[in-house]
Design an enzyme around this catalytic site. Sequence first.
Site, mmCIF file in Angstrom:
data_model
loop_
_atom_site.group_PDB
_atom_site.id
_atom_site.type_symbol
_atom_site.label_atom_id
_atom_site.label_comp_id
_atom_site.label_asym_id
_atom_site.label_seq_id
_atom_site.Cartn_x
_atom_site.Cartn_y
_atom_site.Cartn_z
ATOM 1 N N GLY A 148 0.805 -1.291 0.047
ATOM 2 C CA GLY A 148 -0.451 0.268 0.124
ATOM 3 C C GLY A 148 0.576 0.775 -0.395
ATOM 4 C CG HIS A 181 -0.928 0.749 7.244
ATOM 5 N ND1 HIS A 181 0.281 0.877 8.194
ATOM 6 C CD2 HIS A 181 -0.157 2.299 6.518
ATOM 7 C CE1 HIS A 181 1.709 1.211 7.877
ATOM 8 N NE2 HIS A 181 1.212 1.958 6.991
ATOM 9 C CD GLU A 182 -1.670 2.288 2.675
ATOM 10 O OE1 GLU A 182 -0.459 3.733 2.715
ATOM 11 O OE2 GLU A 182 -0.469 1.282 3.228
ATOM 12 C CD GLN A 210 3.059 5.574 2.774
ATOM 13 O OE1 GLN A 210 2.566 5.075 2.185
ATOM 14 N NE2 GLN A 210 4.552 4.969 3.017
ATOM 15 C CG HIS A 267 0.457 7.009 5.841
ATOM 16 N ND1 HIS A 267 1.708 7.138 6.316
ATOM 17 C CD2 HIS A 267 0.102 5.565 5.576
ATOM 18 C CE1 HIS A 267 1.911 6.037 6.142
ATOM 19 N NE2 HIS A 267 1.591 5.047 5.494
HETATM 20 NI NI NI Z 1 2.536 3.272 5.698
#
Ligand code: NI
Length: 182
Positions: free
Chosen positions: A44, A139-140, A49, A143
């Site tokens: 992912g 998790h993504e 990021q 972000h």
């Molecule tokens: Ni990550």
Amino acid sequence: MILPIYLYGQPVLRKEAEEIENTPELKQFIADMYETLTQAEGCGLAAPQVGRPWRLFVVDGNELAEDYPECKDFKRAFINPELLEESEETCTYSEGCLSLPGISENVVRPATIKMRYLDEDFNEHEEVFTGFCARIVQHEYDHLEGHVFTDRISPIRKTFVRNKLVSIAKGKTVARYKYKRN
Ligand code: NI
């Protein structure tokens, strides 16, 4: 085009990302995100990021399908996602992150979630995710809220990873993929 991955310590990873609109450039950017994710052997990748404070992430679970069958063909883009429901039931998985090279820790999160999102053609979906797919999505999604997974580990584990985080933030950690130097 492979994009450099921003590592822990870059301010963009701590910002709340902003909703995006469809633009002619977006498809190419999403293609670049997939290429970057594949090259880095991740499952992912969120837009912050790669330095863009946008509510967008891509996932590709195919490499994990042997261990987590639910991840087979789990490859898609999530644009402007909204978390609609989280189960009370939780589960624990070990997580890592391309922005935090060299760290993996157990994280407890809801086992099942429901999310509304737009795909890369801006068609709306509502979908329930379970197992490791739910884990990747959460998790993504974190972000986009300016969180990283080590925010969610136990206080005692935080003390264990603190030095590693400082090392990444100071640019002393090397990643095996293309990244932006801190
Ligand atoms: Ni990550």
